[in-house]
Design a protein around this motif. Structure first.
Motif, PDB file in Angstrom:
ATOM      1  N   UNK A  43       0.833  -1.201   0.000  1.00 43.76           N
ATOM      2  CA  UNK A  43       0.000   0.000   0.000  1.00 43.76           C
ATOM      3  C   UNK A  43       0.868   1.251   0.000  1.00 43.76           C
ATOM      4  N   UNK A  44       1.959   1.213   0.749  1.00 49.05           N
ATOM      5  CA  UNK A  44       2.866   2.362   0.805  1.00 49.05           C
ATOM      6  C   UNK A  44       3.502   2.635  -0.561  1.00 49.05           C
ATOM      7  N   UNK A  45       3.923   1.567  -1.250  1.00 48.81           N
ATOM      8  CA  UNK A  45       4.492   1.736  -2.597  1.00 48.81           C
ATOM      9  C   UNK A  45       3.457   2.291  -3.554  1.00 48.81           C
ATOM     10  N   UNK A  46       2.238   1.779  -3.461  1.00 49.45           N
ATOM     11  CA  UNK A  46       1.142   2.249  -4.310  1.00 49.45           C
ATOM     12  C   UNK A  46       0.905   3.736  -4.081  1.00 49.45           C
ATOM     13  N   UNK A  47       0.784   4.116  -2.815  1.00 51.48           N
ATOM     14  CA  UNK A  47       0.478   5.508  -2.487  1.00 51.48           C
ATOM     15  C   UNK A  47       1.579   6.454  -2.955  1.00 51.48           C
ATOM     16  N   UNK A  48       2.835   6.067  -2.749  1.00 54.93           N
ATOM     17  CA  UNK A  48       3.954   6.906  -3.195  1.00 54.93           C
ATOM     18  C   UNK A  48       3.980   7.014  -4.713  1.00 54.93           C
ATOM     19  N   UNK A  49       3.821   5.900  -5.388  1.00 57.57           N
ATOM     20  CA  UNK A  49       3.842   5.916  -6.852  1.00 57.57           C
ATOM     21  C   UNK A  49       2.688   6.738  -7.411  1.00 57.57           C
ATOM     22  N   UNK A  50       1.512   6.599  -6.808  1.00 58.77           N
ATOM     23  CA  UNK A  50       0.353   7.362  -7.264  1.00 58.77           C
ATOM     24  C   UNK A  50       0.576   8.851  -7.030  1.00 58.77           C
ATOM     25  N   UNK A  51       1.112   9.194  -5.882  1.00 63.31           N
ATOM     26  CA  UNK A  51       1.405  10.605  -5.591  1.00 63.31           C
ATOM     27  C   UNK A  51       2.398  11.161  -6.604  1.00 63.31           C
ATOM     28  N   UNK A  52       3.476  10.422  -6.862  1.00 67.85           N
ATOM     29  CA  UNK A  52       4.489  10.857  -7.831  1.00 67.85           C
ATOM     30  C   UNK A  52       3.875  11.010  -9.228  1.00 67.85           C
ATOM     31  N   UNK A  53       3.030  10.066  -9.607  1.00 68.45           N
ATOM     32  CA  UNK A  53       2.373  10.114 -10.914  1.00 68.45           C
ATOM     33  C   UNK A  53       1.484  11.354 -11.017  1.00 68.45           C
ATOM     34  N   UNK A  54       0.722  11.617  -9.975  1.00 69.59           N
ATOM     35  CA  UNK A  54      -0.163  12.791  -9.970  1.00 69.59           C
ATOM     36  C   UNK A  54       0.641  14.075 -10.083  1.00 69.59           C
ATOM     37  N   UNK A  55       1.755  14.141  -9.366  1.00 68.24           N
ATOM     38  CA  UNK A  55       2.603  15.324  -9.420  1.00 68.24           C
ATOM     39  C   UNK A  55       3.195  15.538 -10.813  1.00 68.24           C
ATOM     40  N   UNK A  56       3.744  14.482 -11.374  1.00 70.76           N
ATOM     41  CA  UNK A  56       4.404  14.590 -12.676  1.00 70.76           C
ATOM     42  C   UNK A  56       3.427  14.910 -13.808  1.00 70.76           C
ATOM     43  N   UNK A  57       2.195  14.410 -13.669  1.00 66.80           N
ATOM     44  CA  UNK A  57       1.234  14.578 -14.756  1.00 66.80           C
ATOM     45  C   UNK A  57       0.243  15.722 -14.497  1.00 66.80           C
ATOM     46  N   UNK A  58       0.395  16.383 -13.349  1.00 69.51           N
ATOM     47  CA  UNK A  58      -0.459  17.509 -13.046  1.00 69.51           C
ATOM     48  C   UNK A  58      -1.904  17.129 -12.782  1.00 69.51           C
ATOM     49  N   UNK A  59      -2.105  15.928 -12.255  1.00 63.31           N
ATOM     50  CA  UNK A  59      -3.464  15.443 -11.937  1.00 63.31           C
ATOM     51  C   UNK A  59      -3.741  15.700 -10.463  1.00 63.31           C
ATOM     52  N   UNK A  60      -5.002  15.888 -10.140  1.00 65.30           N
ATOM     53  CA  UNK A  60      -5.391  16.048  -8.746  1.00 65.30           C
ATOM     54  C   UNK A  60      -6.011  14.753  -8.256  1.00 65.30           C
ATOM     55  N   UNK A  61      -5.826  14.464  -6.969  1.00 66.92           N
ATOM     56  CA  UNK A  61      -6.371  13.212  -6.416  1.00 66.92           C
ATOM     57  C   UNK A  61      -7.882  13.133  -6.508  1.00 66.92           C
TER      58      UNK A  61
END
Length: 61
Positions: A43-61
């Motif tokens: 879950x921690x890896x998922x959350x970090x990767x998702x956060x990084x993806x959102x940041x890089x792609x300019x997406x909001x949660x």
């Protein structure tokens, strides 16, 4: 040629850059969710990767 593939390619070609980027984000998020569901990542890896993806792609949660 497969009709579905042709139809999908046509839809992709008609998308704006923003729409393509959003679709790419959704595909990558789905992949992360699948990895988590099958225990390939924590879950921690998922959350970090998702956060990084959102940041890089300019997406909001």
């Amino acid at each position: 040629m497969d009709y579905r593939t042709d139809q999908s390619n046509t839809a992709w070609e008609n998308m704006t850059l923003e729409e393509k980027n959003h679709q790419l984000y959704l595909n990558e998020k789905e992949l992360l969710d699948t990895f988590l569901q099958h225990g390939a990542i924590t879950q921690a890896q998922h959350d970090k990767s998702l956060h990084d993806l959102q940041e890089k792609m300019g997406e909001t949660p």
